[in-house]
Write an enzyme that holds these catalytic residues in place. Structure first.
Site, PDB file in Angstrom:
ATOM      1  N   ARG A  79       4.588   2.694  -0.164  1.00  0.00           N
ATOM      2  CA  ARG A  79       5.240   1.570  -0.848  1.00  0.00           C
ATOM      3  C   ARG A  79       4.415   1.277  -2.093  1.00  0.00           C
ATOM      4  O   ARG A  79       3.216   0.985  -2.003  1.00  0.00           O
ATOM      5  CB  ARG A  79       5.317   0.357   0.072  1.00  0.00           C
ATOM      6  CG  ARG A  79       6.022  -0.870  -0.529  1.00  0.00           C
ATOM      7  CD  ARG A  79       6.221  -1.920   0.553  1.00  0.00           C
ATOM      8  NE  ARG A  79       6.876  -3.132   0.093  1.00  0.00           N
ATOM      9  CZ  ARG A  79       6.248  -4.291  -0.159  1.00  0.00           C
ATOM     10  NH1 ARG A  79       4.920  -4.377  -0.007  1.00  0.00           N
ATOM     11  NH2 ARG A  79       6.927  -5.348  -0.552  1.00  0.00           N
ATOM     12  N   ASN A 156       8.999  -8.360  -3.718  1.00  0.00           N
ATOM     13  CA  ASN A 156       7.987  -8.641  -2.697  1.00  0.00           C
ATOM     14  C   ASN A 156       7.950 -10.121  -2.349  1.00  0.00           C
ATOM     15  O   ASN A 156       7.920 -10.979  -3.241  1.00  0.00           O
ATOM     16  CB  ASN A 156       6.611  -8.215  -3.206  1.00  0.00           C
ATOM     17  CG  ASN A 156       5.523  -8.410  -2.168  1.00  0.00           C
ATOM     18  OD1 ASN A 156       5.501  -7.732  -1.151  1.00  0.00           O
ATOM     19  ND2 ASN A 156       4.623  -9.362  -2.417  1.00  0.00           N
ATOM     20  N   GLU A 157       7.981 -10.436  -1.044  1.00  0.00           N
ATOM     21  CA  GLU A 157       7.784 -11.804  -0.539  1.00  0.00           C
ATOM     22  C   GLU A 157       8.410 -12.833  -1.472  1.00  0.00           C
ATOM     23  O   GLU A 157       7.716 -13.677  -2.056  1.00  0.00           O
ATOM     24  CB  GLU A 157       6.285 -12.054  -0.350  1.00  0.00           C
ATOM     25  CG  GLU A 157       5.657 -11.067   0.619  1.00  0.00           C
ATOM     26  CD  GLU A 157       4.153 -11.212   0.773  1.00  0.00           C
ATOM     27  OE1 GLU A 157       3.566 -12.116   0.138  1.00  0.00           O
ATOM     28  OE2 GLU A 157       3.558 -10.430   1.535  1.00  0.00           O
ATOM     29  N   HIS A 224       6.684  -9.023   6.923  1.00  0.00           N
ATOM     30  CA  HIS A 224       5.257  -8.831   6.696  1.00  0.00           C
ATOM     31  C   HIS A 224       4.510  -9.583   7.785  1.00  0.00           C
ATOM     32  O   HIS A 224       4.758 -10.774   8.011  1.00  0.00           O
ATOM     33  CB  HIS A 224       4.865  -9.328   5.308  1.00  0.00           C
ATOM     34  CG  HIS A 224       5.463  -8.517   4.205  1.00  0.00           C
ATOM     35  ND1 HIS A 224       5.175  -8.749   2.868  1.00  0.00           N
ATOM     36  CD2 HIS A 224       6.314  -7.460   4.232  1.00  0.00           C
ATOM     37  CE1 HIS A 224       5.846  -7.868   2.128  1.00  0.00           C
ATOM     38  NE2 HIS A 224       6.542  -7.086   2.940  1.00  0.00           N
ATOM     39  N   TYR A 226       1.120 -10.956   9.210  1.00  0.00           N
ATOM     40  CA  TYR A 226      -0.277 -11.353   9.060  1.00  0.00           C
ATOM     41  C   TYR A 226      -0.585 -12.436  10.096  1.00  0.00           C
ATOM     42  O   TYR A 226      -0.290 -12.252  11.278  1.00  0.00           O
ATOM     43  CB  TYR A 226      -0.547 -11.804   7.622  1.00  0.00           C
ATOM     44  CG  TYR A 226      -0.451 -10.660   6.624  1.00  0.00           C
ATOM     45  CD1 TYR A 226      -1.507  -9.770   6.458  1.00  0.00           C
ATOM     46  CD2 TYR A 226       0.703 -10.455   5.874  1.00  0.00           C
ATOM     47  CE1 TYR A 226      -1.431  -8.714   5.564  1.00  0.00           C
ATOM     48  CE2 TYR A 226       0.791  -9.395   4.969  1.00  0.00           C
ATOM     49  CZ  TYR A 226      -0.281  -8.527   4.822  1.00  0.00           C
ATOM     50  OH  TYR A 226      -0.200  -7.473   3.946  1.00  0.00           O
ATOM     51  N   GLU A 253       4.548  -4.805   5.485  1.00  0.00           N
ATOM     52  CA  GLU A 253       3.116  -5.032   5.273  1.00  0.00           C
ATOM     53  C   GLU A 253       2.535  -5.573   6.573  1.00  0.00           C
ATOM     54  O   GLU A 253       3.201  -6.303   7.303  1.00  0.00           O
ATOM     55  CB  GLU A 253       2.830  -6.054   4.167  1.00  0.00           C
ATOM     56  CG  GLU A 253       3.091  -5.620   2.764  1.00  0.00           C
ATOM     57  CD  GLU A 253       2.616  -6.665   1.749  1.00  0.00           C
ATOM     58  OE1 GLU A 253       1.766  -7.524   2.112  1.00  0.00           O
ATOM     59  OE2 GLU A 253       3.098  -6.637   0.607  1.00  0.00           O
ATOM     60  N   TRP A 282      -0.941  -2.687   4.643  1.00  0.00           N
ATOM     61  CA  TRP A 282      -1.507  -3.172   3.381  1.00  0.00           C
ATOM     62  C   TRP A 282      -3.022  -3.058   3.474  1.00  0.00           C
ATOM     63  O   TRP A 282      -3.609  -3.628   4.377  1.00  0.00           O
ATOM     64  CB  TRP A 282      -1.115  -4.613   3.111  1.00  0.00           C
ATOM     65  CG  TRP A 282      -1.587  -5.044   1.754  1.00  0.00           C
ATOM     66  CD1 TRP A 282      -2.838  -5.499   1.422  1.00  0.00           C
ATOM     67  CD2 TRP A 282      -0.860  -4.975   0.529  1.00  0.00           C
ATOM     68  NE1 TRP A 282      -2.931  -5.732   0.085  1.00  0.00           N
ATOM     69  CE2 TRP A 282      -1.718  -5.421  -0.501  1.00  0.00           C
ATOM     70  CE3 TRP A 282       0.434  -4.585   0.187  1.00  0.00           C
ATOM     71  CZ2 TRP A 282      -1.317  -5.491  -1.831  1.00  0.00           C
ATOM     72  CZ3 TRP A 282       0.827  -4.658  -1.124  1.00  0.00           C
ATOM     73  CH2 TRP A 282      -0.044  -5.106  -2.119  1.00  0.00           C
TER      74      TRP A 282
END
Length: 465
Positions: A79, A156-157, A224, A226, A253, A282
Site C-alpha cells: 500500500r 486514508n482515514e 485500521h 490500533y 493498517e 504499518w
C-alpha cells in the site's frame, strides 16, 4: 513524517449494533473483482493481501529499494502513500506511473492511497474525499489499463472523531459514484472514519448501502486496527460482522503497539489467516511523531528487521508463511509501461530496451534447459528473468547454475531459491514450479547489483534430480 492522532477516544466494539444488510453480488468488471467476501484477481483466482504500507510521498528516493526489499521478504501487496497536494506535495501522474511500474517489476499488487484526507474534520488542513476524487481524476492517465495490478484506495482515514465522521457514508457514496462516472473500473477500497478505527461503527453499520452504491459492486472496506482493537473479542466481532453480511474487508493498517493502546497483533494475524482476510501492516520505514517503533526495518534496510518487522514477516501467520503471489503475474514478470519516466539511479530501473544486454542461451544438460535474459538496467543494477524449459520428458524439479563474470550480486529474487558461493550461482525451483510437463516452461526473476560492466554469463546450465 507521519503522525497519527486518535483524539484519545477509545471504545469497546462489543455490544448491540445494527446488523448489516446482505450485500449484492459482484458483477463482471475489469481487473480485480469482488465475489462475496473474497477478492478475486483478474484471472478469477482468490487473492488475499499480505503486505505492508510504504510512505512513498515523503521518501520518494526509497521507492526502488523498498519495493524490492518488501518483495524479498515475501509480501504480495504494498500500500503506497500518495499526496493530493492539500497537505503534502502532489504526486503527479508521471510519478504514479513510475510507482505502478516498480510494483509490477517486483510482482507486487499496488494499493494506492491519498493520505491528505487523514483525520478530516479534526486534523487541520486535511483534504475532503471530494478533493481526493479530484486528484484521482487528475492522474487517471497513469491508472488507465492497470486495473489488474492496482487497487484504488480513495483516501486514508478520511475522518477524525466526533460528529464530522457522520458524513462518511454520504461522502463515500458520492466519491465512488464520481469515480465510476469518470470511467474508473478499478477495484475501489474505502477506509473507515475515526482515524480508520471506526469506533463509532459508522462504516460497519453502513457498509452494505455503500457497497450497493457502487454500480460495479466492486468496493472493498478497510479497517485500521490500533489501540481500539486491543482484545480478541473486538477483533473477531468486527471482522466477523462483515463476513456474516457477505462483505469484503481487509485490515489496511495495524501495528504491534500504539500511543492510543496496545493492539492485539497476534489475534489480528491469526484471525485474518483463518478467515481469508487480507492485511497490510504499518509500515516499512520512516515513521515519526513518536511512533518510530512502527518501522519494520531500520533506515529502509531490508536486512535490518526490527522487532515489529520480524513479527509481521517471519512470525506465526505472518507474511512469509501465508503470502501467495497474485496469479496475474504468471510465470514471467510483466514489462514496465513504455511511458515510465526517467528516475534516479538509486531508486528505479529504466525500461529502455537499449540498456539490456543480449540473451545468453543455456547449455542444455539432462532433461531441462535455461535461458538468462536481462530485462531492465540502470546505473549500478539490473533486473533479469531466467526461463526454465523441460525437454522431451516431464521433470519434477530443476536446478539452474552459472558463474558471474563482472562481480554481479543478487539484491532480490522470486519464484526460486537462490544461493551463491563466490561468483557461482545456484537456483532451485520453488515448491510450486518444479514439476514441468514435457516441453513446458516456467520463469523466475531477480534484481542484482552490477559493476562498471554487466556481461551476461557465458553458460547457464539446467539439471534435474
Amino acid at each position: 513524517m507521519r503522525s497519527k492522532w486518535w483524539g484519545g477516544v477509545l471504545a469497546l466494539l462489543c455490544g448491540a449494533a445494527a446488523v448489516l444488510v446482505a450485500a449484492q453480488p459482484a458483477q463482471a468488471a475489469t481487473g480485480f473483482t469482488v465475489s462475496g467476501t473474497r477478492i478475486l484477481d483478474a484471472n478469477g483466482n482468490t487473492f488475499v493481501m499480505r503486505g505492508v504500507n510504504h510512505a512513498h510521498t515523503w521518501y520518494p528516493s526509497q521507492l526502488g529499494s523498498s519495493l524490492s526489499g518488501i518483495k524479498a521478504l515475501g509480501a504480495n501487496t504494498v500500500r503506497v502513500v500518495l499526496a493530493s497536494g492539500q497537505r503534502w506535495t502532489k504526486n503527479e501522474a508521471s510519478d504514479v506511473t513510475n510507482v505502478i511500474s516498480q510494483c509490477k517489476a517486483n510482482r507486487l499488487i499496488c494499493v494506492l492511497e491519498v493520505h491528505d484526507t487523514t483525520g478530516y474534520g479534526e486534523q487541520s488542513g486535511a483534504a475532503t474525499l471530494a478533493q481526493a476524487v479530484d486528484y484521482w481524476i487528475s492522474v487517471k492517465s497513469a491508472l488507465a489499463g492497470q486495473e489488474s495490478y492496482v487497487i484504488l484506495n480513495i483516501g486514508n482515514e478520511p475522518y477524525g472523531n466526533g460528529s464530522a465522521a457522520s458524513s462518511w457514508t454520504a461522502d463515500t457514496k458520492s466519491a465512488i459514484t464520481r469515480l465510476r462516472a469518470a470511467g474508473f473500473q478499478h477495484q475501489i477500497m474505502v477506509d473507515a472514519p475515526n482515524w480508520g478505527q471506526d469506533w463509532q461503527f459508522i462504516m460497519r453499520d453502513n457498509a452494505a448501502s455503500v457497497f450497493a452504491a457502487d454500480p460495479n459492486r466492486n468496493t472493498v472496506f478497510s479497517i485500521h486496527m490500533y489501540g481500539v482493537f486491543d482484545t480478541a473479542a473486538e477483533i473477531n466481532d468486527y471482522l466477523g460482522r462483515f463476513q456474516t453480511a457477505g462483505l469484503p474487508i481487509v485490515v489496511g493498517e495495524f501495528g504491534f503497539d500504539h500511543s492510543d493502546g496496545n493492539p492485539d497483533e497476534d489475534t489480528i494475524l491469526a484471525t485474518a489467516q483463518a478467515r481469508g482476510i487480507g492485511y497490510l501492516g504499518w509500515s516499512w520505514s520512516g515513521n515519526g511523531g513518536g511512533v518510530e517503533y512502527l518501522d519494520m526495518v531500520t533506515n529502509f534496510n531490508a536486512s535490518a528487521l526490527t522487532t515489529w518487522g520480524q513479527r509481521i514477516f517471519n512470525g506465526a501467520n505472518g507474511i512469509k508463511a501465508t503470502a501467495k503471489e497474485a496469479s496475474v503475474f504468471g510465470s514471467v514478470p510483466p514489462s514496465s509501461p513504455s511511458t515510465s519516466p526517467s528516475t534516479s539511479p538509486s531508486s528505479s530501473p529504466s525500461s529502455s530496451p537499449s540498456a539490456s544486454p543480449s540473451v545468453s542461451p543455456s547449455t542444455p544438460t539432462g532433461a531441462c534447459s535455461a535461458t538468462y535474459k536481462i530485462d531492465n538496467s540502470w546505473p549500478g543494477g539490473f533486473q533479469g528473468t531466467v526461463t526454465v524449459k523441460a525437454g522431451a520428458a516431464a521433470v519434477n524439479g530443476w536446478t539452474v547454475s552459472w558463474t558471474w563474470t563482472n562481480g554481479q550480486r543478487f539484491t532480490n529474487s522470486w519464484n526460486a531459491t537462490v544461493t551463491t558461493s563466490g561468483e557461482v550461482v545456484t537456483a532451485k525451483n520453488a515448491a510450486y514450479n518444479g514439476a514441468l510437463g514435457a516441453g513446458a516452461s516456467t520463469s523466475w526473476g531477480f534484481t542484482a547489483s552490477a559493476g562498471s560492466t554487466n556481461t551476461a554469463p557465458s553458460a547457464v546450465t539446467c539439471t534435474t534430480p
